[in-house]
Design a protein around this motif. Sequence first.
Motif, PDB file in Angstrom:
ATOM      1  N   ARG A 182       1.033  -1.277   0.084  1.00  0.00           N
ATOM      2  CA  ARG A 182      -0.022   0.062  -0.087  1.00  0.00           C
ATOM      3  C   ARG A 182       0.901   1.280   0.049  1.00  0.00           C
ATOM      4  NH1 ARG A 182      -4.441  -0.117   4.771  1.00  0.00           N
ATOM      5  NH2 ARG A 182      -5.006   1.913   3.466  1.00  0.00           N
ATOM      6  N   GLY A 183       0.409   2.184  -0.716  1.00  0.00           N
ATOM      7  CA  GLY A 183       1.011   3.443  -0.705  1.00  0.00           C
ATOM      8  C   GLY A 183       2.535   3.456  -1.695  1.00  0.00           C
ATOM      9  N   ARG A 184       2.510   2.681  -2.673  1.00  0.00           N
ATOM     10  CA  ARG A 184       3.732   2.508  -3.391  1.00  0.00           C
ATOM     11  C   ARG A 184       3.701   3.733  -4.433  1.00  0.00           C
ATOM     12  NH1 ARG A 184       5.381  -1.850  -8.293  1.00  0.00           N
ATOM     13  NH2 ARG A 184       7.416  -0.675  -8.735  1.00  0.00           N
ATOM     14  N   THR A 185       2.557   3.951  -4.831  1.00  0.00           N
ATOM     15  CA  THR A 185       2.445   5.122  -5.935  1.00  0.00           C
ATOM     16  C   THR A 185       1.535   6.108  -5.330  1.00  0.00           C
ATOM     17  OG1 THR A 185       0.362   4.324  -6.858  1.00  0.00           O
ATOM     18  CG2 THR A 185       2.101   3.355  -7.997  1.00  0.00           C
ATOM     19  N   GLY A 186       1.713   7.217  -5.660  1.00  0.00           N
ATOM     20  CA  GLY A 186       1.126   8.483  -5.469  1.00  0.00           C
ATOM     21  C   GLY A 186       1.339   9.752  -6.122  1.00  0.00           C
ATOM     22  N   PHE A 187       0.869  10.953  -5.663  1.00  0.00           N
ATOM     23  CA  PHE A 187       0.831  11.951  -6.366  1.00  0.00           C
ATOM     24  C   PHE A 187       2.118  12.680  -5.924  1.00  0.00           C
ATOM     25  CE2 PHE A 187      -0.014  16.839  -6.130  1.00  0.00           C
ATOM     26  CZ  PHE A 187      -0.180  16.986  -7.558  1.00  0.00           C
ATOM     27  N   ARG A 188       2.860  13.424  -6.955  1.00  0.00           N
ATOM     28  CA  ARG A 188       4.065  13.915  -6.587  1.00  0.00           C
ATOM     29  C   ARG A 188       3.812  15.627  -7.287  1.00  0.00           C
ATOM     30  NH1 ARG A 188       4.327   9.877  -4.448  1.00  0.00           N
ATOM     31  NH2 ARG A 188       6.334   8.144  -4.698  1.00  0.00           N
ATOM     32  N   LEU A 189       4.592  16.592  -6.534  1.00  0.00           N
ATOM     33  CA  LEU A 189       4.484  17.729  -6.950  1.00  0.00           C
ATOM     34  C   LEU A 189       5.978  18.495  -6.849  1.00  0.00           C
ATOM     35  CD1 LEU A 189       3.091  20.319  -7.950  1.00  0.00           C
ATOM     36  CD2 LEU A 189       2.473  21.131  -5.637  1.00  0.00           C
ATOM     37  N   ASP A 190       6.317  18.921  -7.915  1.00  0.00           N
ATOM     38  CA  ASP A 190       7.729  19.561  -7.807  1.00  0.00           C
ATOM     39  C   ASP A 190       7.600  21.157  -8.601  1.00  0.00           C
ATOM     40  OD1 ASP A 190      10.097  17.563  -7.652  1.00  0.00           O
ATOM     41  OD2 ASP A 190       8.148  16.724  -8.626  1.00  0.00           O
ATOM     42  N   VAL A 191       8.549  21.961  -7.852  1.00  0.00           N
ATOM     43  CA  VAL A 191       8.585  23.418  -8.221  1.00  0.00           C
ATOM     44  C   VAL A 191      10.018  23.473  -8.773  1.00  0.00           C
ATOM     45  CG1 VAL A 191       8.203  25.723  -7.493  1.00  0.00           C
ATOM     46  CG2 VAL A 191       6.634  24.069  -6.808  1.00  0.00           C
ATOM     47  N   LYS A 192      10.014  23.897  -9.924  1.00  0.00           N
ATOM     48  CA  LYS A 192      11.664  24.071 -10.604  1.00  0.00           C
ATOM     49  C   LYS A 192      11.869  25.523 -10.926  1.00  0.00           C
ATOM     50  CE  LYS A 192      10.908  20.469 -13.064  1.00  0.00           C
ATOM     51  NZ  LYS A 192      11.188  19.420 -13.961  1.00  0.00           N
ATOM     52  N   ALA A 193      13.107  25.980 -10.615  1.00  0.00           N
ATOM     53  CA  ALA A 193      13.662  27.325 -11.507  1.00  0.00           C
ATOM     54  C   ALA A 193      14.858  26.924 -11.920  1.00  0.00           C
ATOM     55  CB  ALA A 193      13.672  28.315 -10.301  1.00  0.00           C
ATOM     56  N   ALA A 194      15.287  27.721 -12.745  1.00  0.00           N
ATOM     57  CA  ALA A 194      16.612  27.344 -13.447  1.00  0.00           C
ATOM     58  C   ALA A 194      17.204  28.874 -14.123  1.00  0.00           C
ATOM     59  CB  ALA A 194      16.524  26.554 -14.597  1.00  0.00           C
ATOM     60  N   VAL A 195      18.335  28.924 -14.120  1.00  0.00           N
ATOM     61  CA  VAL A 195      18.977  30.210 -14.723  1.00  0.00           C
ATOM     62  C   VAL A 195      19.838  29.635 -15.618  1.00  0.00           C
ATOM     63  CG1 VAL A 195      20.663  32.061 -14.445  1.00  0.00           C
ATOM     64  CG2 VAL A 195      18.857  31.583 -12.566  1.00  0.00           C
ATOM     65  N   TRP A 196      19.899  30.141 -17.016  1.00  0.00           N
ATOM     66  CA  TRP A 196      20.513  29.354 -18.037  1.00  0.00           C
ATOM     67  C   TRP A 196      21.524  30.515 -18.634  1.00  0.00           C
ATOM     68  CZ3 TRP A 196      19.407  24.430 -19.145  1.00  0.00           C
ATOM     69  CH2 TRP A 196      17.822  24.103 -18.492  1.00  0.00           C
ATOM     70  N   TYR A 197      22.841  30.024 -19.020  1.00  0.00           N
ATOM     71  CA  TYR A 197      23.643  30.594 -19.929  1.00  0.00           C
ATOM     72  C   TYR A 197      23.731  29.932 -20.978  1.00  0.00           C
ATOM     73  CZ  TYR A 197      27.748  33.039 -21.721  1.00  0.00           C
ATOM     74  OH  TYR A 197      28.640  33.779 -22.428  1.00  0.00           O
TER      75      TYR A 197
END
Length: 211
Positions: free
Chosen positions: A162-177
């Motif tokens: 039980r509980g192997r799968t579930g909802f995920r939420l990621d917040v990502k930021a990047a600075v590019w050169y």
Amino acid sequence: MKKLLISLLAAAICLGASAEKKDVRWDFGAYAALSYNASFPLPDRMVTSGLGFDFSLINFKIYTAPGTVLSVGILDFMADLHYLRRGSMFLSDGVAARAIDDARSKAHIGDFSFSFPLGITQKLGGYWSASFFVAPGVGFISYNNDFIEGETRHRDTFYPTRGRTGFRLDVKAAVWYQDIGLVVRYRPLAFRPVETGKSLQTLSIGLAVRY
């Protein structure tokens, strides 16, 4: 999950039909990132540091204004590895315990997920740009032991019933050169280890390449 995929595909088809009017194009192989992870709150015997991988396979981009790009990731694969202290291993219920032979045992949790990041990238000037993404998705975990008993090496992988799968939420930021970037990622919603009962939050920082 099926409804989400159907909705995303329908949106992509509609946007593709108006590509000539809105300067829409497909971009394959958006970026790949390798990061150092710090996770909390920690179950017993787990170390703070870990590794993270982020691979965006297909990115659908919409050029809304000069220097501004909106994007929808059709398939983004992420893997986070959370390690136990050396000499520890997982029991069948996912609880960490001392291993039979401390010197020859190691273990980790693998958290693998697929997400659909929604993002915006803004050109800053010259070769510089910045991106921000919110990535909801679905993930699944595995427990992995690697230990030596006597003259035999054992590698065990098992999953909770039980509980192997579930909802995920990621917040990502990047600075590019140009096409090299510094990426920061925060995952407030992830799986809940048995020992804490709380979502294992992860903060990552790493390097990314766009191609």
